[in-house]
Design an enzyme around this catalytic site. Structure first.
Site, PDB file in Angstrom:
ATOM      1  N   GLY A   1      31.448  35.436 -87.181  1.00 32.69           N
ATOM      2  CA  GLY A   1      32.898  35.467 -87.179  1.00 32.69           C
ATOM      3  C   GLY A   1      33.419  36.694 -87.905  1.00 32.69           C
ATOM      4  O   GLY A   1      32.681  37.393 -88.606  1.00 32.69           O
ATOM      5  N   CYS A   2      34.712  36.960 -87.741  1.00 34.02           N
ATOM      6  CA  CYS A   2      35.308  38.164 -88.324  1.00 34.02           C
ATOM      7  C   CYS A   2      35.388  38.081 -89.850  1.00 34.02           C
ATOM      8  O   CYS A   2      34.946  39.006 -90.551  1.00 34.02           O
ATOM      9  CB  CYS A   2      36.683  38.407 -87.719  1.00 34.02           C
ATOM     10  SG  CYS A   2      37.790  36.975 -87.735  1.00 34.02           S
ATOM     11  N   TYR A   3      35.927  36.987 -90.381  1.00 38.67           N
ATOM     12  CA  TYR A   3      35.977  36.836 -91.835  1.00 38.67           C
ATOM     13  C   TYR A   3      34.578  36.824 -92.458  1.00 38.67           C
ATOM     14  O   TYR A   3      34.344  37.473 -93.484  1.00 38.67           O
ATOM     15  CB  TYR A   3      36.714  35.553 -92.220  1.00 38.67           C
ATOM     16  CG  TYR A   3      38.210  35.569 -92.052  1.00 38.67           C
ATOM     17  CD1 TYR A   3      39.007  36.485 -92.727  1.00 38.67           C
ATOM     18  CD2 TYR A   3      38.843  34.622 -91.252  1.00 38.67           C
ATOM     19  CE1 TYR A   3      40.388  36.471 -92.601  1.00 38.67           C
ATOM     20  CE2 TYR A   3      40.226  34.599 -91.113  1.00 38.67           C
ATOM     21  CZ  TYR A   3      40.996  35.524 -91.789  1.00 38.67           C
ATOM     22  OH  TYR A   3      42.366  35.494 -91.664  1.00 38.67           O
TER      23      TYR A   3
END
EC number: 1.2.1.38
Length: 326
Positions: A154-156
């Site tokens: 995921g991005c985070y």
């Protein structure tokens, strides 16, 4: 030359990845696909994204015939689809012998017990899940090369883990505190009131309950406190992380820990200088900046990425190139 099928190409991430792969000399695009129920089926990609007018490809419905065509023609499939959709598609394409690069969360946890809590479904393919590798490119290159089931992070988690993983041996039992802000593209392309122009405002969400918290903790090997925020800008993530380091840790120790990225061309590390989102937008880079107080033992590290690039599409491309040794 490797042939790549992209499923979910109408969304921000799928379209971004299409543009990246289109520009790669050693990769070709087998086709762009959307669901059979999508209102975008049959449309040229450029109708949705005029900036991609140089890409003369049309969005095709993912019918059974299309899936068979993908298996016959493609070397790999990229899934930029909903978690519950990727769950089944990834297992099917994997069973057909294709390399699968899944941008959803459907294969990021190795523990099947996590999925009902965080994604709302029972994982039906434990044998495929057992083969999945977490595609954090700078850290898991050997594993990415060796498997055909890659769960793109995921991005985070990408922003947070890139900052924290070098520090693992220096951390105390105190939970790292991660405060991160993402642009509104992180919420996807679908129309929603809270991401509309007149409504969007800097605000926390998913407090003490965001699914990226256990993803970060699992990959770090330590619990964290993670608070995401919605920012009033289009793209990018800035994560500011506060951690307590072991007694006796010096600034030189921290610098030595971050030297792990000395040969990582996409990660830039600076001491006492902090990144800006604007410096990483539309790039595949991660910029880290840190400062350490030897008296208190607290370190603050900031991590900036483009959520659609390093946080999704360009990291998927990294994984593809690692896997195929390109």
């Amino acid at each position: 030359m490797k042939n790549i099928a992209i499923i979910g190409a109408s969304g921000y991430t799928g379209a971004q990845l299409t543009a990246l792969i289109h520009a790669e000399a050693e990769l070709t695009i087998q086709g762009l696909y959307v669901s059979e129920n999508s209102l975008d089926k049959g449309k040229p990609l450029a109708d949705l994204y005029p900036s991609y007018s140089h890409i003369a490809l049309t969005l095709s419905p993912l019918s059974d015939d299309a899936k068979s065509k993908i298996v016959a023609e493609a070397d790999a499939v990229v899934l930029a689809t909903e978690h519950s959709v990727s769950l089944h598609l990834a297992a099917w394409f994997y069973s057909q012998g294709l390399a699968v690069f899944d941008l959803s969360g459907a294969y990021r946890f190795s523990d099947v017990a996590q999925y009902p809590k965080w994604y709302g479904f029972e994982h039906e393919y434990p044998e495929v899940l057992a083969k999945a590798v977490y595609g954090l490119a700078e850290w898991n290159a050997k594993e990415i090369a060796a498997t055909k089931m890659i769960a793109v992070p995921g991005c985070y988690p990408t922003a947070s883990l890139t900052a924290l993983k070098p520090l693992v041996s220096l951390l105390t039992s105190a939970y790292p505190v991660i405060n991160a802000v993402s642009g509104v593209t992180g919420a996807g392309r679908k129309a929603q009131l809270h991401t509309s122009f007149c409504e969007v405002s800097l605000t926390p969400y998913g407090v003490l309950g965001h699914r990226h918290q256990p993803e970060i903790a699992t990959q770090l090997g330590q619990e964290v406190i993670f608070t995401p925020h919605l920012g009033n800008f289009k793209r990018g993530i800035l994560a500011t992380i506060t951690v307590q380091l072991k007694p006796g840790t010096t600034t030189a120790d921290v610098a030595a820990a971050y030297s792990v990225y000395a040969q990582a061309p996409l990660v830039t590390v600076k001491h006492n200088q902090f990144p800006k989102v604007d410096d990483v937008v539309l790039t595949p880079n991660c910029h880290l900046g840190w400062k350490f107080d030897e008296n208190s033992g607290y370190l603050v590290v900031a991590s900036a990425i483009d959520n659609l690039m390093k946080g999704a599409a360009s990291q998927a491309l990294q994984c593809i190139k690692i896997h195929f040794n390109l």
